[in-house]
Structure formats: structure tokens, C-alpha cells
Design a protein around this motif. Structure first.
Motif, PDB file in Angstrom:
ATOM      1  N   GLU A  55      62.717  53.738  88.340  1.00  0.00           N
ATOM      2  CA  GLU A  55      61.660  52.931  87.820  1.00  0.00           C
ATOM      3  C   GLU A  55      61.940  51.426  88.135  1.00  0.00           C
ATOM      4  O   GLU A  55      60.942  50.616  88.439  1.00  0.00           O
ATOM      5  N   GLY A  56      62.957  50.930  87.875  1.00  0.00           N
ATOM      6  CA  GLY A  56      63.446  49.458  88.073  1.00  0.00           C
ATOM      7  C   GLY A  56      63.628  49.097  89.411  1.00  0.00           C
ATOM      8  O   GLY A  56      63.917  47.906  89.974  1.00  0.00           O
ATOM      9  N   VAL A  57      63.584  49.980  90.555  1.00  0.00           N
ATOM     10  CA  VAL A  57      63.756  49.607  91.955  1.00  0.00           C
ATOM     11  C   VAL A  57      62.651  49.974  92.803  1.00  0.00           C
ATOM     12  O   VAL A  57      61.807  50.941  92.642  1.00  0.00           O
ATOM     13  N   SER A  58      62.203  48.863  93.534  1.00  0.00           N
ATOM     14  CA  SER A  58      61.131  49.092  94.465  1.00  0.00           C
ATOM     15  C   SER A  58      61.559  49.497  95.831  1.00  0.00           C
ATOM     16  O   SER A  58      62.905  49.479  96.266  1.00  0.00           O
ATOM     17  N   ILE A  59      60.809  50.216  96.637  1.00  0.00           N
ATOM     18  CA  ILE A  59      60.883  50.599  97.792  1.00  0.00           C
ATOM     19  C   ILE A  59      61.190  49.331  98.817  1.00  0.00           C
ATOM     20  O   ILE A  59      62.183  49.680  99.681  1.00  0.00           O
ATOM     21  N   ARG A  60      60.844  48.299  98.374  1.00  0.00           N
ATOM     22  CA  ARG A  60      61.083  47.302  99.311  1.00  0.00           C
ATOM     23  C   ARG A  60      62.551  46.598  99.294  1.00  0.00           C
ATOM     24  O   ARG A  60      63.098  46.443 100.193  1.00  0.00           O
ATOM     25  N   SER A  61      62.975  46.886  98.030  1.00  0.00           N
ATOM     26  CA  SER A  61      64.351  46.368  97.661  1.00  0.00           C
ATOM     27  C   SER A  61      65.489  47.677  98.304  1.00  0.00           C
ATOM     28  O   SER A  61      66.321  47.164  98.861  1.00  0.00           O
ATOM     29  N   VAL A  62      64.954  48.866  98.404  1.00  0.00           N
ATOM     30  CA  VAL A  62      65.763  49.849  99.069  1.00  0.00           C
ATOM     31  C   VAL A  62      65.787  49.569 100.571  1.00  0.00           C
ATOM     32  O   VAL A  62      66.940  49.461 101.164  1.00  0.00           O
TER      33      VAL A  62
END
Length: 177
Positions: A55-62
Motif C-alpha cells: 500500500e505504500g508503493v504506487s504503480i508510478r514508483s514501480v
């Protein structure tokens, strides 16, 4: 917290770039090979999910950590849940297969297993994962630990197949005790 995620994304990018050969599209850029792109996304997601939780990670950051376009996760996995599933199953299938082999051997023995036998059947696959891939294995185990502690229903759905290893382990524990 956003600063930490940004720093982690930068670190994952640098690690990813170190492992890449020079490529006509530019240094460190994944090719158009779909399998290579999926692996890059799963590597980045595994690193970020294990450090910050799903939950602390966005798709954008991946996508950014993998050095890919903003739509890469959606194109290759359709959603963050499907990406998480792929990350869990990538190493989890081997763990499950090995645990099933060990349980088959216990069952073939024909007598009730000892507590030690059951513990070995659970622990050996994880030890073998860490021996074969210490960095990726530890990262994956951290992710699984986060999902277990959060009682994440997505993990339960992946493990709850009737007749699966989880159910068999439960039977063996009852049989042993």
C-alpha cells in the motif's frame, strides 16, 4: 515517507542499471522484450513492496524504479494486485513445489511424522531459496512477512487452494501432534 520512497526508487534504478548491458535504446534501458520488461517490473516491485509495503508503493514508483514508461505496469499486469500476484508466485511456486515434495516423502513413509519432520518440510524450501538467491530470496521473504503480518487477503487467496500445501501442512501438524 515520500522522500524515502523516492530515494528507494533511485536506488532500485541504479541497481537495475548496473545489471544491464549497453543497449541501443540507451544505457540501462530494458529492451522491447516482454519477458525482460516483466522481470524488470517484478524486480522493482519486489524491492519496493518489501521495503515500504504494497500500500505504500504506487504503480508510478514501480515504473520509475524499473526505468520504464508510466503505463508499463498496466500494460504488462493490468493492476497492482496482478503485479503483486506475479511477484509472489515467481518465487512462491518453487517454494510450494519443494514443500509438496517433502510432504510427499513424509506421507510415503507411512507413519506419523515428528514435529521435527514437519518443521523441516516447512523450513527447507525457504533455506534453499536463501542459499540459491540470498538477495532476492530475502527481499521476497520480507514481502511475504509484510503480507502475513497485515493478514493481507490477497496472499490468502493465493495459498488457499483446496488440497494445497497450506492445507496439507495443517493435516501433517495435526497428525504429528
Amino acid at each position: 515517507e515520500r522522500l524515502l520512497v523516492r530515494a528507494a526508487v533511485t536506488l532500485v534504478k541504479r541497481i537495475h542499471l548496473l545489471g544491464k548491458q549497453a543497449h541501443p535504446r540507451g544505457p540501462g534501458r530494458p529492451s522491447h522484450d516482454s519477458a525482460e520488461t516483466r522481470e524488470a517490473l517484478m524486480d522493482a516491485a519486489e524491492e519496493l513492496f518489501s521495503a515500504f509495503g504494497v500500500e505504500g508503493v504506487s504503480i508510478r514508483s514501480v515504473n520509475a524504479a524499473a526505468g520504464l514508461a508510466p503505463v508499463a505496469v498496466h500494460y504488462h499486469f493490468r493492476s497492482k494486485d496482478r503485479l503483486l500476484e506475479a511477484v509472489v508466485l515467481r518465487r512462491g511456486k518453487a517454494i510450494t513445489r519443494r514443500a509438496a515434495e517433502l510432504l510427499d516423502a513424509l506421507e510415503a513413509h507411512g507413519k506419523p511424522p515428528t514435529a521435527q519432520d514437519v518443521i523441516r518440510a516447512i523450513a527447507i524450501p525457504y533455506r534453499e531459496l536463501l542459499e540459491s538467491d540470498p538477495v532476492g530470496g530475502l527481499r521476497w521473504l520480507r514481502l511475504i512477512g509484510r503480507l502475513v503480518l497485515a493478514e493481507d487477503p490477497r496472499l490468502h487467496r493465493l495459498n488457499a487452494a483446496p488440497g494445497g500445501v497450506e492445507e496439507r501442512l495443517s493435516r501433517f501438524v495435526h497428525w504429528a501432534f
